[in-house]
Design a protein around this motif. Structure first.
Motif, PDB file in Angstrom:
ATOM      1  N   ASN A 245     -59.889  21.740  63.455  1.00  8.54           N
ATOM      2  CA  ASN A 245     -58.984  21.298  64.506  1.00  8.54           C
ATOM      3  C   ASN A 245     -58.431  19.933  64.103  1.00  8.54           C
ATOM      4  O   ASN A 245     -58.358  19.625  62.915  1.00  8.54           O
ATOM      5  CB  ASN A 245     -59.754  21.256  65.838  1.00  8.54           C
ATOM      6  CG  ASN A 245     -58.877  21.377  67.075  1.00  8.54           C
ATOM      7  OD1 ASN A 245     -57.971  20.591  67.256  1.00  8.54           O
ATOM      8  ND2 ASN A 245     -59.183  22.344  67.923  1.00  8.54           N
TER       9      ASN A 245
ATOM     10  N   ASN B 171     -61.006  26.731  60.118  1.00 13.58           N
ATOM     11  CA  ASN B 171     -61.158  26.583  61.566  1.00 13.58           C
ATOM     12  C   ASN B 171     -61.050  25.131  62.016  1.00 13.58           C
ATOM     13  O   ASN B 171     -61.349  24.817  63.171  1.00 13.58           O
ATOM     14  CB  ASN B 171     -62.511  27.160  62.001  1.00 13.58           C
ATOM     15  CG  ASN B 171     -62.621  28.648  61.727  1.00 13.58           C
ATOM     16  OD1 ASN B 171     -61.679  29.401  61.978  1.00 13.58           O
ATOM     17  ND2 ASN B 171     -63.755  29.068  61.194  1.00 13.58           N
TER      18      ASN B 171
ATOM     19  N   PHE C 223     -67.357  19.474  68.086  1.00 14.64           N
ATOM     20  CA  PHE C 223     -66.048  19.096  68.610  1.00 14.64           C
ATOM     21  C   PHE C 223     -66.058  17.580  68.757  1.00 14.64           C
ATOM     22  O   PHE C 223     -66.245  17.032  69.844  1.00 14.64           O
ATOM     23  CB  PHE C 223     -65.814  19.794  69.948  1.00 14.64           C
ATOM     24  CG  PHE C 223     -64.377  19.823  70.379  1.00 14.64           C
ATOM     25  CD1 PHE C 223     -63.483  20.691  69.765  1.00 14.64           C
ATOM     26  CD2 PHE C 223     -63.922  19.011  71.388  1.00 14.64           C
ATOM     27  CE1 PHE C 223     -62.153  20.731  70.160  1.00 14.64           C
ATOM     28  CE2 PHE C 223     -62.596  19.046  71.799  1.00 14.64           C
ATOM     29  CZ  PHE C 223     -61.718  19.903  71.187  1.00 14.64           C
TER      30      PHE C 223
ATOM     31  N   ARG D  54     -57.959  20.541  74.951  1.00 21.61           N
ATOM     32  CA  ARG D  54     -58.493  20.650  73.593  1.00 21.61           C
ATOM     33  C   ARG D  54     -58.185  21.984  72.935  1.00 21.61           C
ATOM     34  O   ARG D  54     -58.928  22.435  72.089  1.00 21.61           O
ATOM     35  CB  ARG D  54     -60.008  20.445  73.608  1.00 21.61           C
ATOM     36  CG  ARG D  54     -60.446  19.122  74.220  1.00 21.61           C
ATOM     37  CD  ARG D  54     -59.793  17.970  73.533  1.00 21.61           C
ATOM     38  NE  ARG D  54     -60.553  16.774  73.727  1.00 21.61           N
ATOM     39  CZ  ARG D  54     -60.148  15.583  73.409  1.00 21.61           C
ATOM     40  NH1 ARG D  54     -58.977  15.404  72.871  1.00 21.61           N
ATOM     41  NH2 ARG D  54     -60.905  14.532  73.621  1.00 21.61           N
ATOM     42  N   PHE D  55     -57.102  22.637  73.296  1.00 25.83           N
ATOM     43  CA  PHE D  55     -56.810  23.931  72.693  1.00 25.83           C
ATOM     44  C   PHE D  55     -55.385  23.926  72.169  1.00 25.83           C
ATOM     45  O   PHE D  55     -54.460  23.470  72.827  1.00 25.83           O
ATOM     46  CB  PHE D  55     -57.000  25.049  73.724  1.00 25.83           C
ATOM     47  CG  PHE D  55     -58.381  25.063  74.310  1.00 25.83           C
ATOM     48  CD1 PHE D  55     -59.422  25.669  73.642  1.00 25.83           C
ATOM     49  CD2 PHE D  55     -58.646  24.413  75.493  1.00 25.83           C
ATOM     50  CE1 PHE D  55     -60.686  25.659  74.164  1.00 25.83           C
ATOM     51  CE2 PHE D  55     -59.915  24.390  76.021  1.00 25.83           C
ATOM     52  CZ  PHE D  55     -60.935  25.022  75.362  1.00 25.83           C
ATOM     53  N   PHE D  56     -55.222  24.435  70.947  1.00 27.87           N
ATOM     54  CA  PHE D  56     -53.909  24.433  70.320  1.00 27.87           C
ATOM     55  C   PHE D  56     -52.981  25.457  70.975  1.00 27.87           C
ATOM     56  O   PHE D  56     -53.363  26.581  71.226  1.00 27.87           O
ATOM     57  CB  PHE D  56     -54.039  24.808  68.838  1.00 27.87           C
ATOM     58  CG  PHE D  56     -54.385  23.660  67.964  1.00 27.87           C
ATOM     59  CD1 PHE D  56     -53.594  22.528  67.948  1.00 27.87           C
ATOM     60  CD2 PHE D  56     -55.516  23.706  67.169  1.00 27.87           C
ATOM     61  CE1 PHE D  56     -53.905  21.472  67.145  1.00 27.87           C
ATOM     62  CE2 PHE D  56     -55.846  22.647  66.362  1.00 27.87           C
ATOM     63  CZ  PHE D  56     -55.033  21.529  66.345  1.00 27.87           C
TER      64      PHE D  56
ATOM     65  N   TYR E  30     -53.034  15.096  68.042  1.00 24.63           N
ATOM     66  CA  TYR E  30     -52.074  15.993  67.382  1.00 24.63           C
ATOM     67  C   TYR E  30     -51.551  15.445  66.060  1.00 24.63           C
ATOM     68  O   TYR E  30     -50.621  16.020  65.501  1.00 24.63           O
ATOM     69  CB  TYR E  30     -50.853  16.321  68.262  1.00 24.63           C
ATOM     70  CG  TYR E  30     -51.121  17.048  69.535  1.00 24.63           C
ATOM     71  CD1 TYR E  30     -52.026  18.103  69.592  1.00 24.63           C
ATOM     72  CD2 TYR E  30     -50.443  16.690  70.697  1.00 24.63           C
ATOM     73  CE1 TYR E  30     -52.261  18.773  70.776  1.00 24.63           C
ATOM     74  CE2 TYR E  30     -50.670  17.362  71.894  1.00 24.63           C
ATOM     75  CZ  TYR E  30     -51.580  18.400  71.925  1.00 24.63           C
ATOM     76  OH  TYR E  30     -51.796  19.055  73.098  1.00 24.63           O
TER      77      TYR E  30
ATOM     78  N   LYS F  82     -62.419  17.447  64.492  1.00 28.07           N
ATOM     79  CA  LYS F  82     -63.062  18.445  65.328  1.00 28.07           C
ATOM     80  C   LYS F  82     -63.205  19.752  64.544  1.00 28.07           C
ATOM     81  O   LYS F  82     -62.230  20.269  64.023  1.00 28.07           O
ATOM     82  CB  LYS F  82     -62.239  18.675  66.595  1.00 28.07           C
ATOM     83  CG  LYS F  82     -62.044  17.398  67.430  1.00 28.07           C
ATOM     84  CD  LYS F  82     -61.134  17.665  68.610  1.00 28.07           C
ATOM     85  CE  LYS F  82     -60.805  16.391  69.363  1.00 28.07           C
ATOM     86  NZ  LYS F  82     -61.991  15.737  69.939  1.00 28.07           N
ATOM     87  N   TYR F  83     -64.444  20.224  64.461  1.00 26.85           N
ATOM     88  CA  TYR F  83     -64.787  21.436  63.711  1.00 26.85           C
ATOM     89  C   TYR F  83     -64.550  21.284  62.211  1.00 26.85           C
ATOM     90  O   TYR F  83     -64.331  22.266  61.514  1.00 26.85           O
ATOM     91  CB  TYR F  83     -64.017  22.658  64.232  1.00 26.85           C
ATOM     92  CG  TYR F  83     -64.233  22.981  65.691  1.00 26.85           C
ATOM     93  CD1 TYR F  83     -65.473  22.806  66.303  1.00 26.85           C
ATOM     94  CD2 TYR F  83     -63.192  23.476  66.474  1.00 26.85           C
ATOM     95  CE1 TYR F  83     -65.662  23.117  67.644  1.00 26.85           C
ATOM     96  CE2 TYR F  83     -63.371  23.788  67.814  1.00 26.85           C
ATOM     97  CZ  TYR F  83     -64.607  23.603  68.393  1.00 26.85           C
ATOM     98  OH  TYR F  83     -64.786  23.901  69.721  1.00 26.85           O
TER      99      TYR F  83
END
Length: 262
Positions: free
Chosen positions: A222, A220, A41, A3-5, A187, A241-242
Motif C-alpha cells: 500500500n 500487495n 498496516f 485506508r482503502f484504494f 497517496y 503499509k503492507y
C-alpha cells in the motif's frame, strides 16, 4: 483514515501529491534493506535505543510493537480494543503516546513494559505524531499541524504547511529530524521537509525508488508511510503499509548534526 484504494487514489499515488512543489526533490539514497512485517498496516514508526517502535491501524488489528530492526522480530506487542483504529506514535522520555483515528483519544504507555499509564483527549482526527523535544506535533490529514503540550494536549499553536503559495495537505506520519518536521503525504511517494517555525516546505524527498526496489515482493504494498530517525548513526528508516521491507536511507547531505531533543 480512509485506508482503502479507489481508482482515483491509485491515480493520485502514481502522479504524486503536490505536483506543483517549488522546492528541490532529491531521490532517496537506499543504504540497506531489512525485513518488515507485510501484514502491518503501518501508522507510526520511531527508533529508540536500538529498537523500532511501530503502531499499526485498522480496528481489531491496531497494535503497538517493539521490533528488532535487523531481524524484523517483534519483541513486545499489545493490541488496542476492537473499537479503536490506531494511528501515529511519538516518544516523550520513557512514555509512548499513541493516537487513534476518530476516537479523539491518545493513549500513553510505559516504553519498557507497554503498561498503559495515561490518556489524553483532542478534537477531530488523529493521524501522525512526533516530538520536537518540548512539544508534540500532530497531523490530522489537513494542511495544518497542531503543536501540543504533552501534559494535557492543549494546542500551543498551529503550523500552516505550504510550498510557496500552495497549501500542502494530506500530512500523515511525522518525524522530527534535525530541526525539521518530516511528513509522509497520503497517496504520495514523496516526503515533505517542513520548517517548524514558518510551515514552509524546505525540500522534498522522492522515495519512488523504494517502491521500485520492492519488485515482485511489493505486489500487495500500500502507500509509503513510516519514517524513523536514528540520530546516532544519522540513518533514516522508511517503510509503508503492507510493505515486506524496511529501507534505511542516507540523510540528505545538507542536514548538519544538531543536539538530540531531550
Amino acid at each position: 483514515m480512509r485506508r482503502f484504494f479507489s481508482l482515483v487514489a491509485a491515480a493520485l499515488l502514481l502522479l504524486g501529491s503536490c505536483a506543483c512543489a517549488e522546492q528541490p526533490t532529491p531521490l532517496a539514497q537506499i543504504t540497506g534493506e531489512l525485513p518488515h512485517d507485510d501484514s502491518a498496516f503501518t501508522q507510526g514508526l520511531l527508533y529508540y535505543d536500538g529498537a523500532l517502535f511501530e503502531t499499526t491501524g485498522k480496528r481489531g488489528h491496531s497494535r503497538l510493537r517493539r521490533v528488532d530492526p535487523t531481524s524484523g522480530e517483534i519483541t513486545r506487542q499489545i493490541q488496542l480494543p476492537q473499537r479503536y483504529f490506531g494511528e501515529g506514535l511519538a516518544r516523550v522520555g520513557n512514555r509512548l503516546f499513541w493516537l487513534t483515528w476518530q476516537a479523539q483519544q491518545a493513549f500513553v504507555f510505559d516504553i519498557d513494559t507497554f503498561e498503559r499509564v495515561g490518556k489524553r483527549t483532542y478534537e477531530g482526527e488523529g493521524w501522525g505524531l512526533t516530538y520536537d523535544g518540548a512539544h508534540l506535533i500532530m497531523s490530522d490529514g489537513s494542511a495544518s499541524l497542531r503543536v501540543l503540550d504533552p501534559a494535557d494536549f492543549s494546542v500551543v499553536r498551529r503550523i500552516a504547511v505550504h510550498d510557496g503559495d500552495h497549501a500542502i495537505d494530506k500530512l500523515n506520519e511525522l518525524e522530527y529530524i534535525d530541526g525539521e518536521i518530516w511528513a509522509n503525504i497520503w497517496y504520495s511517494d514523496r516526503i515533505a521537509r517542513i520548517d517548524p517555525q514558518t510551515g514552509a516546505v524546505r525540500a522534498w524527498l522522492d522515495a519512488r525508488n523504494l517502491r521500485t526496489a520492492l519488485g515482485d515482493r511489493g505486489a500487495n504494498a500500500n502507500v509509503l508511510n513510516g519514517i524513523a530517525w536514528d540520530g546516532e548513526h544519522r540513518r533514516i528508516y522508511l517503510t509503508g503499509k503492507y510493505w515486506p521491507t524496511l529501507f534505511s536511507v542516507a540523510a540528505p547531505a545538507e542536514l548538519a548534526p544538531t543536539a538530540s531533543p531531550r
